[in-house]
Design an enzyme around this catalytic site. Structure first.
Site, mmCIF file in Angstrom:
data_model
loop_
_atom_site.group_PDB
_atom_site.id
_atom_site.type_symbol
_atom_site.label_atom_id
_atom_site.label_comp_id
_atom_site.label_asym_id
_atom_site.label_seq_id
_atom_site.Cartn_x
_atom_site.Cartn_y
_atom_site.Cartn_z
ATOM 1 N N ARG A 3 10.864 4.839 5.140
ATOM 2 C CA ARG A 3 12.119 4.181 4.790
ATOM 3 C C ARG A 3 12.023 3.687 3.353
ATOM 4 O O ARG A 3 10.988 3.159 2.946
ATOM 5 C CB ARG A 3 12.380 3.017 5.744
ATOM 6 C CG ARG A 3 12.688 3.469 7.140
ATOM 7 C CD ARG A 3 12.931 2.268 8.062
ATOM 8 N NE ARG A 3 13.211 2.734 9.403
ATOM 9 C CZ ARG A 3 12.281 2.942 10.325
ATOM 10 N NH1 ARG A 3 11.012 2.734 10.039
ATOM 11 N NH2 ARG A 3 12.615 3.369 11.526
ATOM 12 N N GLU A 48 10.072 13.213 4.639
ATOM 13 C CA GLU A 48 11.435 12.769 4.919
ATOM 14 C C GLU A 48 11.588 11.336 4.430
ATOM 15 O O GLU A 48 10.833 10.450 4.822
ATOM 16 C CB GLU A 48 11.720 12.830 6.419
ATOM 17 C CG GLU A 48 13.083 12.281 6.800
ATOM 18 C CD GLU A 48 13.290 12.209 8.301
ATOM 19 O OE1 GLU A 48 14.182 11.465 8.721
ATOM 20 O OE2 GLU A 48 12.546 12.870 9.054
ATOM 21 N N ASN A 52 18.693 3.629 4.501
ATOM 22 C CA ASN A 52 19.725 2.971 5.303
ATOM 23 C C ASN A 52 20.662 2.233 4.351
ATOM 24 O O ASN A 52 20.224 1.373 3.581
ATOM 25 C CB ASN A 52 19.090 2.009 6.311
ATOM 26 C CG ASN A 52 18.300 2.754 7.354
ATOM 27 O OD1 ASN A 52 18.812 3.664 7.991
ATOM 28 N ND2 ASN A 52 17.044 2.393 7.524
ATOM 29 N N HIS A 72 -1.382 6.117 5.114
ATOM 30 C CA HIS A 72 -0.892 6.510 3.801
ATOM 31 C C HIS A 72 -0.563 7.997 3.801
ATOM 32 O O HIS A 72 -0.979 8.734 4.692
ATOM 33 C CB HIS A 72 -1.921 6.181 2.709
ATOM 34 C CG HIS A 72 -3.226 6.899 2.873
ATOM 35 N ND1 HIS A 72 -4.275 6.364 3.579
ATOM 36 C CD2 HIS A 72 -3.648 8.120 2.446
ATOM 37 C CE1 HIS A 72 -5.283 7.228 3.580
ATOM 38 N NE2 HIS A 72 -4.925 8.305 2.907
ATOM 39 N N GLU A 115 -2.357 8.716 -1.436
ATOM 40 C CA GLU A 115 -3.677 9.161 -1.894
ATOM 41 C C GLU A 115 -3.507 10.495 -2.613
ATOM 42 O O GLU A 115 -2.858 11.402 -2.117
ATOM 43 C CB GLU A 115 -4.606 9.336 -0.702
ATOM 44 C CG GLU A 115 -5.996 9.810 -1.073
ATOM 45 C CD GLU A 115 -6.876 9.998 0.159
ATOM 46 O OE1 GLU A 115 -8.105 10.049 -0.027
ATOM 47 O OE2 GLU A 115 -6.349 10.101 1.277
#
Length: 137
Positions: A3, A48, A52, A72, A115
């Site tokens: 997000r 992805e 919002n 991570h 990383e």
């Protein structure tokens, strides 16, 4: 999926790593946007991003803290020194420099730990070999 609070800023960060947006989906009813990023030639492995939208009533949007609750993301790069320099030149902090020529850590604009892993091996080199850590990763 991660997000994000600023889709354009986060896409810009991942573009510095060599990823490109391959598709986007805006959902008016659900008030969110999904953006999918991939390395050129490797479109099957996608990140992805979920944005919002702020509430319609003008109240503040969601805030996502921490960024490490899932671990991570990791990306293999052709030249870790060139990648880190490109990120630094764009204002990104190298939290864990690639002192060994193999691994570094940076954070997205929302604090997601990423990383970077060298594809193959590079010998340790300055200024990276003696650069101190900055913050956490």
């Amino acid at each position: 999926m991660i997000r994000v609070t600023d889709l354009d800023q986060t896409i810009g960060f991942f573009e510095l790593l060599g990823l490109r947006e391959v598709r986007r989906f805006d959902n008016e009813q659900g008030r969110f946007t999904l953006a999918f990023l991939a390395a050129p030639g490797d479109e099957d492995a996608q990140v992805e991003l979920t944005y919002n939208w702020p509430p319609e009533d003008g109240s503040p949007g969601e805030v996502y803290g921490g960024g490490r609750n899932f671990g991570h993301l990791a990306y293999r790069v052709d030249n870790i020194y060139e990648t880190c320099q490109r990120l630094m030149d764009a204002g990104v902090t190298i939290n864990r420099p690639p002192r060994d020529g193999h691994m570094a850590f940076v954070r997205t604009p929302d604090g997601i730990s990423v990383e970077l892993l060298q594809d193959g091996t590079l010998p340790p080199a300055e200024p990276w070999a003696t650069m101190p850590n900055s913050g956490s990763w």
